[in-house]
Design a protein around this motif. Structure first.
Motif, mmCIF file in Angstrom:
data_model
loop_
_atom_site.group_PDB
_atom_site.id
_atom_site.type_symbol
_atom_site.label_atom_id
_atom_site.label_comp_id
_atom_site.label_asym_id
_atom_site.label_seq_id
_atom_site.Cartn_x
_atom_site.Cartn_y
_atom_site.Cartn_z
ATOM 1 N N ASP A 386 24.683 3.687 -32.166
ATOM 2 C CA ASP A 386 24.175 2.842 -33.246
ATOM 3 C C ASP A 386 24.276 3.660 -34.532
ATOM 4 O OD1 ASP A 386 23.437 1.016 -31.281
ATOM 5 O OD2 ASP A 386 21.307 1.534 -31.356
ATOM 6 N N LEU A 387 25.100 3.196 -35.460
ATOM 7 C CA LEU A 387 25.400 4.000 -36.647
ATOM 8 C C LEU A 387 25.388 3.133 -37.889
ATOM 9 C CD1 LEU A 387 28.562 5.675 -35.090
ATOM 10 C CD2 LEU A 387 26.345 6.800 -35.408
ATOM 11 N N CYS A 388 25.074 3.775 -39.027
ATOM 12 C CA CYS A 388 25.321 3.058 -40.276
ATOM 13 C C CYS A 388 26.145 3.931 -41.196
ATOM 14 C CB CYS A 388 24.033 2.540 -40.893
ATOM 15 S SG CYS A 388 23.107 3.719 -41.793
ATOM 16 N N VAL A 389 27.033 3.274 -41.927
ATOM 17 C CA VAL A 389 27.973 3.959 -42.812
ATOM 18 C C VAL A 389 27.572 3.624 -44.241
ATOM 19 C CG1 VAL A 389 30.400 4.243 -43.441
ATOM 20 C CG2 VAL A 389 29.772 3.628 -41.066
ATOM 21 N N MET A 390 27.194 4.678 -44.994
ATOM 22 C CA MET A 390 26.689 4.458 -46.352
ATOM 23 C C MET A 390 27.731 4.848 -47.395
ATOM 24 S SD MET A 390 22.857 5.943 -45.778
ATOM 25 C CE MET A 390 23.432 7.390 -44.907
ATOM 26 N N ASP A 391 27.699 4.110 -48.486
ATOM 27 C CA ASP A 391 28.610 4.337 -49.617
ATOM 28 C C ASP A 391 27.790 4.879 -50.782
ATOM 29 O OD1 ASP A 391 30.220 4.179 -51.808
ATOM 30 O OD2 ASP A 391 30.606 2.012 -51.651
ATOM 31 N N PRO A 392 27.899 6.181 -51.074
ATOM 32 C CA PRO A 392 27.068 6.742 -52.145
ATOM 33 C C PRO A 392 27.545 6.385 -53.540
ATOM 34 C CG PRO A 392 28.361 8.478 -51.087
ATOM 35 C CD PRO A 392 28.739 7.184 -50.408
ATOM 36 N N ALA A 393 28.577 5.561 -53.653
ATOM 37 C CA ALA A 393 29.037 5.096 -54.966
ATOM 38 C C ALA A 393 29.091 3.566 -54.980
ATOM 39 C CB ALA A 393 30.405 5.693 -55.273
ATOM 40 N N ALA A 394 28.131 2.947 -54.294
ATOM 41 C CA ALA A 394 28.190 1.495 -54.092
ATOM 42 C C ALA A 394 28.003 0.694 -55.365
ATOM 43 C CB ALA A 394 27.130 1.080 -53.067
ATOM 44 N N GLY A 419 19.503 3.163 -53.912
ATOM 45 C CA GLY A 419 20.274 2.469 -52.882
ATOM 46 C C GLY A 419 19.567 1.267 -52.283
ATOM 47 N N ASP A 420 20.347 0.380 -51.703
ATOM 48 C CA ASP A 420 19.826 -0.790 -50.988
ATOM 49 C C ASP A 420 20.946 -1.324 -50.096
ATOM 50 O OD1 ASP A 420 21.529 -2.219 -52.716
ATOM 51 O OD2 ASP A 420 19.926 -2.530 -54.172
ATOM 52 N N ASP A 421 20.907 -2.598 -49.758
ATOM 53 C CA ASP A 421 21.907 -3.177 -48.858
ATOM 54 C C ASP A 421 23.342 -3.005 -49.373
ATOM 55 O OD1 ASP A 421 21.018 -4.896 -50.899
ATOM 56 O OD2 ASP A 421 21.728 -6.673 -49.839
ATOM 57 N N ARG A 422 23.508 -2.899 -50.679
ATOM 58 C CA ARG A 422 24.868 -2.736 -51.220
ATOM 59 C C ARG A 422 25.510 -1.429 -50.783
ATOM 60 N NH1 ARG A 422 23.099 -3.672 -57.346
ATOM 61 N NH2 ARG A 422 21.426 -2.366 -56.504
ATOM 62 N N CYS A 423 24.689 -0.453 -50.388
ATOM 63 C CA CYS A 423 25.213 0.856 -49.952
ATOM 64 C C CYS A 423 25.662 0.862 -48.510
ATOM 65 C CB CYS A 423 24.152 1.929 -50.119
ATOM 66 S SG CYS A 423 23.686 2.169 -51.821
ATOM 67 N N ILE A 424 25.395 -0.187 -47.779
ATOM 68 C CA ILE A 424 25.775 -0.184 -46.359
ATOM 69 C C ILE A 424 27.179 -0.767 -46.227
ATOM 70 C CG2 ILE A 424 25.141 -0.850 -44.008
ATOM 71 C CD1 ILE A 424 23.078 1.033 -45.466
ATOM 72 N N LYS A 425 28.128 0.127 -45.928
ATOM 73 C CA LYS A 425 29.529 -0.262 -45.826
ATOM 74 C C LYS A 425 29.809 -0.883 -44.457
ATOM 75 C CE LYS A 425 32.407 2.719 -47.882
ATOM 76 N NZ LYS A 425 33.200 3.970 -48.030
ATOM 77 N N ALA A 426 29.156 -0.363 -43.437
ATOM 78 C CA ALA A 426 29.352 -0.918 -42.088
ATOM 79 C C ALA A 426 28.185 -0.495 -41.211
ATOM 80 C CB ALA A 426 30.654 -0.408 -41.480
ATOM 81 N N THR A 427 27.938 -1.300 -40.184
ATOM 82 C CA THR A 427 26.918 -0.970 -39.190
ATOM 83 C C THR A 427 27.545 -1.140 -37.808
ATOM 84 O OG1 THR A 427 25.195 -1.782 -40.678
ATOM 85 C CG2 THR A 427 24.582 -1.508 -38.362
ATOM 86 N N TRP A 428 27.350 -0.113 -36.983
ATOM 87 C CA TRP A 428 27.855 -0.153 -35.614
ATOM 88 C C TRP A 428 26.685 -0.211 -34.647
ATOM 89 C CZ3 TRP A 428 33.111 1.231 -33.802
ATOM 90 C CH2 TRP A 428 34.054 1.236 -34.840
ATOM 91 N N VAL A 429 26.801 -1.066 -33.650
ATOM 92 C CA VAL A 429 25.764 -1.188 -32.625
ATOM 93 C C VAL A 429 26.417 -1.106 -31.266
ATOM 94 C CG1 VAL A 429 24.199 -2.860 -31.531
ATOM 95 C CG2 VAL A 429 24.045 -2.446 -33.990
ATOM 96 N N ASN A 430 25.872 -0.237 -30.412
ATOM 97 C CA ASN A 430 26.384 -0.171 -29.048
ATOM 98 C C ASN A 430 27.892 0.111 -29.040
ATOM 99 O OD1 ASN A 430 25.376 -0.264 -26.468
ATOM 100 N ND2 ASN A 430 25.741 -2.456 -26.190
#
Ligand code: GUN
Ligand code: ZN
Length: 438
Positions: A386-394, A419-430
């Protein structure tokens, strides 16, 4: 050659220690160009790309996330999915807010189809915010729990949830009885606890809305199912506390109400805990329970300031997680919640929350608090993927602020403040991408 389904490449961060007990920069591991290999929902390998890439089967697809920071998925330790439609309701503190806005909102969840639609929208919002596990309150209706777990199961997420127990001081259409609450909860535990990735939490709303008999039966249920969770609210608001002490004159503190019912254990999660005494913190430490710090909620309802660094004192640390507490909270973003926790730490005096500590509370710290640290909260072999990919220049303002950060560590503070939801580039589950930012 490693046989695996999929892999992602990019900068990742994970914890190797507790930044409340060791210097924060020593607790955090930063892999600037890493490769995370996943198979059957778990991380099998994670190492520098240059080390691991030569051993990787060339047929394995690698998703590359340049200019990103990959973290374990966020863990929200306190949230109410049925309250999403009542977020941002004006003008009241806790008790009148519950009566005026929340009880009417929760009453609609006797309708399974409505519950399922809101559960679905809520889970999509969590994933859009990089949150992959949450401890979730449903409503008093058993069907609201079935609806939630069905939607979680569909997404493959590891969720903790439970039916709210309340048998007094609530409208007729929102009350159960000590007996029906016990029986419904028992059936839900049998149906959902450890069914795939789903976990059950016995959920008495709080001391005001449960009779002593109901709390007692909740304690019996917990004793019969020691591996299920227990979640409730504790010492959030001054009027609430006064009401509790008049309803339970025989107890020494608010926490003691729950302790006398057998509800204070290692898998107990208490929302808020703003007004606790030193003896309560000691009790929590020995019990191994968790306090869910919900800064946006505490500010929105004017409840007060959580004393994080009193809770985490190294001589008797109490487990703390972060909660969004929608609908009293004002965001489902854990990044935003970390930023508000920083501000609350300043307002409360004493130590100031560091960004690394905030990320710990939202990932590995929460996992440890919930006794799920062998499964989630870190990027390491054997952990669930379970991962989240953040964009520090969102956003433009983040881009200009992080452009001159020298290190990954330096980008973390602007990331939680801006930061907020705009910084989440992708979310991986399982081990699967479940959200990709458009
Ligand atoms: N205390 C009892 N119920 C609730 C609730 O739904 N939200 C919050 N913030 N506090 C509570
Ligand atoms: Zn709450």
């Amino acid at each position: 050659k490693i046989q695996a389904r999929t892999a992602i490449r990019g900068c990742y961060i994970t914890f190797e220690g507790n930044p409340f007990l060791v210097p924060p920069e020593e607790s955090l591991m930063i892999e600037e160009d890493g490769l995370i290999v996943m198979e059957a929902g778990r991380i099998t390998h994670c190492r520098p790309y240059a080390d691991l890439a030569p051993t990787l089967d060339s047929t394995i697809p690698v998703t590359h996330y340049p200019n990103s920071i990959i973290s374990a998925g966020f863990i929200d330790t306190h949230v109410h999915y049925p309250q999403m439609p009542a977020i941002a309701s004006w003008g009241q503190q806790l008790l009148p807010w519950l009566e005026e806005y929340i009880f009417p909102t929760e009453a609609r969840f006797n309708d399974s189809a409505y519950a399922e639609a809101i559960a679905s929208a809520f889970l999509d919002e969590l994933l859009r915010n990089g949150t992959t596990t949450a401890a979730v309150y449903c409503t008093v209706h058993a069907q609201s729990v079935d609806a939630f777990f069905r939607q979680s199961e569909k997404r493959g997420t590891r969720m903790i949830a439970g039916k709210v127990l309340m048998d007094r001081n609530a409208p007729d259409n929102l009350r159960d009885t000590a007996k029906s609450g016990y029986d419904d909860s028992t059936a839900l535990i049998q149906r959902w606890h450890n069914n795939g990735r789903q976990l059950y939490a016995i959920t008495p709303r709080f001391a005001i809305t449960s009779t002593p008999e109901q709390l007692e039966m909740a304690g019996d249920l917990l004793a019969r199912h020691p591996d299920v969770f227990m979640q409730t609210h504790l010492a959030e608001n001054m009027d609430e506390i006064k009401t509790v002490s008049s309803l339970f004159p025989e107890t020494t503190s608010y926490l003691d109400v729950y302790a006398q019912a057998g509800l204070v254990g290692a898998r107990s999660i208490f929302g808020h805990g703003i007004y606790l005494q030193e003896t309560d913190f000691q009790h929590c430490h020995h019990a191994g329970c968790t306090l869910a710090h919900c800064p946006t909620s505490n500010l929105f309802l004017g409840s007060g300031l959580f004393r994080l660094f009193d809770a985490t004192q190294p001589n008797r640390p109490v487990h703390v997680g972060l909660g969004t507490d929608i609908g009293a909270g004002t965001t489902l973003s854990m990044l935003g919640t970390m930023g508000e926790a920083y501000k609350v730490s300043l307002m409360a005096g004493g130590e100031r929350l560091q960004a690394i500590q905030a990320f710990w509370l939202a990932t590995a710290g929460a996992a440890q608090a919930l006794k799920l640290d062998e499964k989630i909260g870190r990027i390491a072999p054997g952990m669930e993927a379970d991962l989240c990919v953040m964009d520090p220049a969102a956003t433009p303002i983040l881009a200009q602020r992080t452009a001159h950060c020298q290190t990954v560590q330096d980008t973390l503070f602007p990331l939680i403040v801006l930061g907020d939801d705009r910084c989440i580039k992708a979310t991986w589950v399982n081990g699967q991408p479940v959200y990709v930012r458009p």
